[in-house]
Design an enzyme around this catalytic site. Structure first.
Site, PDB file in Angstrom:
ATOM      1  N   GLU A 274       0.832  -1.215   0.000  1.00 45.24           N
ATOM      2  CA  GLU A 274       0.000   0.000   0.000  1.00 45.24           C
ATOM      3  C   GLU A 274       0.867   1.265   0.000  1.00 45.24           C
ATOM      4  O   GLU A 274       0.749   2.094   0.900  1.00 45.24           O
ATOM      5  CB  GLU A 274      -0.895   0.006   1.249  1.00 45.24           C
ATOM      6  CG  GLU A 274      -1.738  -1.238   1.445  1.00 45.24           C
ATOM      7  CD  GLU A 274      -2.355  -1.338   2.846  1.00 45.24           C
ATOM      8  OE1 GLU A 274      -1.885  -0.627   3.774  1.00 45.24           O
ATOM      9  OE2 GLU A 274      -3.300  -2.109   3.011  1.00 45.24           O
ATOM     10  N   PRO A 275       1.735   1.435  -0.996  1.00 44.02           N
ATOM     11  CA  PRO A 275       2.581   2.636  -0.980  1.00 44.02           C
ATOM     12  C   PRO A 275       1.775   3.888  -1.313  1.00 44.02           C
ATOM     13  O   PRO A 275       0.921   3.866  -2.197  1.00 44.02           O
ATOM     14  CB  PRO A 275       3.604   2.349  -2.085  1.00 44.02           C
ATOM     15  CG  PRO A 275       2.896   1.450  -3.037  1.00 44.02           C
ATOM     16  CD  PRO A 275       1.951   0.613  -2.196  1.00 44.02           C
ATOM     17  N   ARG A 277       3.185   7.686  -0.141  1.00 42.11           N
ATOM     18  CA  ARG A 277       4.218   8.704  -0.276  1.00 42.11           C
ATOM     19  C   ARG A 277       5.251   8.349  -1.358  1.00 42.11           C
ATOM     20  O   ARG A 277       5.648   9.194  -2.162  1.00 42.11           O
ATOM     21  CB  ARG A 277       4.929   8.857   1.060  1.00 42.11           C
ATOM     22  CG  ARG A 277       5.823  10.079   1.177  1.00 42.11           C
ATOM     23  CD  ARG A 277       6.606  10.047   2.484  1.00 42.11           C
ATOM     24  NE  ARG A 277       5.781   9.831   3.644  1.00 42.11           N
ATOM     25  CZ  ARG A 277       5.231  10.804   4.379  1.00 42.11           C
ATOM     26  NH1 ARG A 277       5.444  12.056   4.074  1.00 42.11           N
ATOM     27  NH2 ARG A 277       4.481  10.526   5.428  1.00 42.11           N
ATOM     28  N   ARG A 313       2.131  20.144   6.138  1.00 40.38           N
ATOM     29  CA  ARG A 313       3.174  19.278   6.691  1.00 40.38           C
ATOM     30  C   ARG A 313       4.203  20.009   7.560  1.00 40.38           C
ATOM     31  O   ARG A 313       4.562  19.499   8.623  1.00 40.38           O
ATOM     32  CB  ARG A 313       3.860  18.470   5.589  1.00 40.38           C
ATOM     33  CG  ARG A 313       2.881  17.518   4.854  1.00 40.38           C
ATOM     34  CD  ARG A 313       3.591  16.567   3.903  1.00 40.38           C
ATOM     35  NE  ARG A 313       4.414  15.603   4.611  1.00 40.38           N
ATOM     36  CZ  ARG A 313       5.721  15.675   4.733  1.00 40.38           C
ATOM     37  NH1 ARG A 313       6.392  16.635   4.128  1.00 40.38           N
ATOM     38  NH2 ARG A 313       6.372  14.783   5.442  1.00 40.38           N
ATOM     39  N   TYR A 317       4.033  18.434  11.132  1.00 35.70           N
ATOM     40  CA  TYR A 317       5.075  17.427  11.400  1.00 35.70           C
ATOM     41  C   TYR A 317       6.482  18.021  11.449  1.00 35.70           C
ATOM     42  O   TYR A 317       7.454  17.266  11.355  1.00 35.70           O
ATOM     43  CB  TYR A 317       5.088  16.351  10.312  1.00 35.70           C
ATOM     44  CG  TYR A 317       3.766  15.725   9.946  1.00 35.70           C
ATOM     45  CD1 TYR A 317       3.042  14.974  10.870  1.00 35.70           C
ATOM     46  CD2 TYR A 317       3.266  15.842   8.652  1.00 35.70           C
ATOM     47  CE1 TYR A 317       1.843  14.379  10.499  1.00 35.70           C
ATOM     48  CE2 TYR A 317       2.076  15.244   8.284  1.00 35.70           C
ATOM     49  CZ  TYR A 317       1.369  14.513   9.210  1.00 35.70           C
ATOM     50  OH  TYR A 317       0.199  13.921   8.841  1.00 35.70           O
ATOM     51  N   CYS A 343      -2.972  33.892   9.751  1.00 36.58           N
ATOM     52  CA  CYS A 343      -2.739  34.579  11.023  1.00 36.58           C
ATOM     53  C   CYS A 343      -2.436  33.596  12.135  1.00 36.58           C
ATOM     54  O   CYS A 343      -3.239  33.397  13.055  1.00 36.58           O
ATOM     55  CB  CYS A 343      -3.935  35.465  11.349  1.00 36.58           C
ATOM     56  SG  CYS A 343      -3.991  36.827  10.193  1.00 36.58           S
TER      57      CYS A 343
HETATM   58  C1  LIG Z   1      -1.106   5.893   5.398  1.00 35.07           C
HETATM   59  C2  LIG Z   1      -1.224   4.445   5.080  1.00 35.07           C
HETATM   60  C3  LIG Z   1      -0.502   3.899   4.003  1.00 35.07           C
HETATM   61  C4  LIG Z   1       0.430   4.712   3.150  1.00 35.07           C
HETATM   62  O1  LIG Z   1       1.568   5.111   3.814  1.00 35.07           O
HETATM   63  P1  LIG Z   1       2.782   5.783   3.011  1.00 35.07           P
HETATM   64  O2  LIG Z   1       3.762   6.118   4.044  1.00 35.07           O
HETATM   65  O3  LIG Z   1       2.228   6.973   2.319  1.00 35.07           O
HETATM   66  O4  LIG Z   1       3.271   4.759   2.044  1.00 35.07           O
HETATM   67  C5  LIG Z   1      -0.682   2.563   3.733  1.00 35.07           C
HETATM   68  N1  LIG Z   1      -1.507   1.772   4.474  1.00 35.07           N
HETATM   69  C6  LIG Z   1      -2.209   2.263   5.515  1.00 35.07           C
HETATM   70  C7  LIG Z   1      -3.095   1.361   6.278  1.00 35.07           C
HETATM   71  C8  LIG Z   1      -2.087   3.601   5.855  1.00 35.07           C
HETATM   72  O5  LIG Z   1      -2.771   4.087   6.891  1.00 35.07           O
END
Ligand SMILES: *Cc1c(COP(=O)(O)O)cnc(C)c1O
Length: 420
Positions: A274-275, A277, A313, A317, A343
């Site tokens: 699940e990439p 970023r 961000r 962060y 502001c």
């Molecule tokens: C946020 C998230 C991701 C993606 O994370 P990245 O750091 O953007 O790759 C994948 N799986 C789940 C369950 C997430 O909450």
């Protein structure tokens, strides 16, 4: 690698000058490169070849339907965390059987929507969620394919707010609970336990924590199988980091795939990732214009027309984004504080940043803004919601137009109270 570089004295996205986009669309605006999105998807997918993996793009990183569509055309699936994200993925052309539904707070209605949509799998995060899902599936008389999200008690990630894998994080169930939950699901005629899922954090820059988590997952698969329970799939989440400046490069997809190959060696199982970023981060920039420069004794303040409402961000962060002038610099750098117009003192992108001399009206680009940028934008300070632009070669198109203040106010009403 990305497709943003200086040519002919101006910063371009593929073959389009960012100044041309600023002139046509206005600022601030996000600009995405189709070529970079596609390249990142392909590099990740190919790193695992000949193993066929499901790459489910984490929609929460960039939910624009044109961005999702660019990836879906290449074969990407989608990892989603709300009904809205499932609807976006479907609209963008992701087939339901490539959609994963994750998240700790799925409502009963959202679970029903996912079951009726026929998603690839629902990643169940708690005992209570499994019971709700069972009820939903029975009421609909439909099967619910599930994976149990495991909390492997391994923390990782670039900031505590994006670390998800420690035992006390709100995500997933413990290893012992996972075993019990999987067996419970197996005995439920409407639940289809397909496998296990894990995701330990975001902006991860070392393979060691991922490897530790994946070893836990392999052990669990073997334990379940030894108990006679079939396990077809492992969803190994996202989290791979991207470089935001001249920092040591995070693990490459090839290194990551080699590690996964080692850990899963000899285990016959389907893999999903699940990439977010890693796919979208370097595929986008935020362009902004200098409103004015305030002279200060220490160093001048660069006031931009982009604010924390457009790119959260840094405020949220303490994140660092490289800033480049759109016109290729020739003069030596000097120090600036870089702020937005909101502001709040938090609306400071960077202090004491070395930049080439800039003037009122100049354009700058925040790099690596394609992930967790536009998705977190708001209308705070009654600012128009930021526009998004997609580039392909020498063409560009506005894929989300700026949402005006009139449009915002059209959703609001003033109550006509009776005078008492
Ligand atoms: C946020 C998230 C991701 C993606 O994370 P990245 O750091 O953007 O790759 C994948 N799986 C789940 C369950 C997430 O909450």
């Amino acid at each position: 690698m990305n497709h943003f570089d200086y040519r002919g004295g101006v910063l371009r996205c593929e073959d389009v000058a960012l100044s041309a986009i600023a002139d046509a669309v206005g600022t601030p605006a996000y600009v995405y490169s189709s070529a970079t999105l596609e390249r990142h998807y392909e590099v990740f997918k190919q790193a695992f070849a000949p193993r066929d993996i499901l790459v489910a793009f984490a929609v929460k990183a960039n939910a624009n339907i044109a961005v999702i569509n660019t990836l879906a055309r290449k074969g990407a699936g989608a990892d989603t965390v709300s009904q809205g994200e499932i609807e976006r993925a479907l609209k963008a052309g992701v087939p339901p059987q490539k959609i994963i539904f994750s998240g700790v707070g799925k409502t009963e209605q959202e679970l029903a929507f996912a079951v009726q949509t026929g998603v690839h799998q629902i990643n169940v995060e708690s005992v209570a969620e499994l019971e709700t899902l069972s009820r939903v599936a029975w009421a609909l008389k439909m099967p619910a394919p599930i994976a149990i999200r495991v909390n492997p008690d391994v923390g990782a990630g670039g900031h505590e707010k994006i670390s998800t894998g420690k035992g006390d994080a709100k995500f997933g169930v413990s290893i012992e609970q996972a075993l019990a939950l999987y067996a419970r699901a197996h005995s439920d005629s409407h639940l289809e336990p397909k496998g296990l899922a894990v995701h330990i954090g975001s902006q991860i820059k070392q393979l060691a924590p991922l490897e530790a988590a994946f070893r836990v997952m392999r052990g669990l698969v073997e334990k379940l199988r030894a108990d006679g329970l079939p396990v077809e799939r492992l969803d190994l989440g996202g989290g791979l980091g991207v470089p935001y400046f001249n920092e040591p490069a995070p693990p490459s997809p090839a290194e990551s795939a080699a590690m996964v190959g080692r850990v899963m060696d000899g285990l016959d199982i389907g893999l999903a990732f699940e990439p977010g970023r890693m796919i979208a981060g370097n595929a986008g920039v935020l362009i902004s214009r200098v409103i004015r420069i305030q002279d200060r004794p220490k160093r001048p303040i660069l006031v931009l027309d982009a604010g924390m409402n457009d790119l959260l961000r840094p405020a949220m962060y303490e994140a660092f984004h490289d800033i480049k002038p759109v016109r290729e610099p020739t003069a030596p750098e000097q120090a600036y504080d870089v702020v937005g117009p909101i502001c709040e003192t938090g609306d400071t992108f960077s202090r004491d940043r070395a930049l080439p001399p800039l003037e009122d009206g100049d354009l700058v680009a925040f790099l690596t803004a394609g992930a967790y940028g536009a998705v977190m934008a708001s209308t705070y300070n009654a600012r128009p919601l930021i526009a998004e632009v997609l580039v392909r070669g020498s063409a560009f198109e506005v894929v989300r137009r700026r949402w005006t203040v009139d449009e915002q106010m059209a959703l609001e009403t003033i109550p006509q109270w009776k005078e008492s």
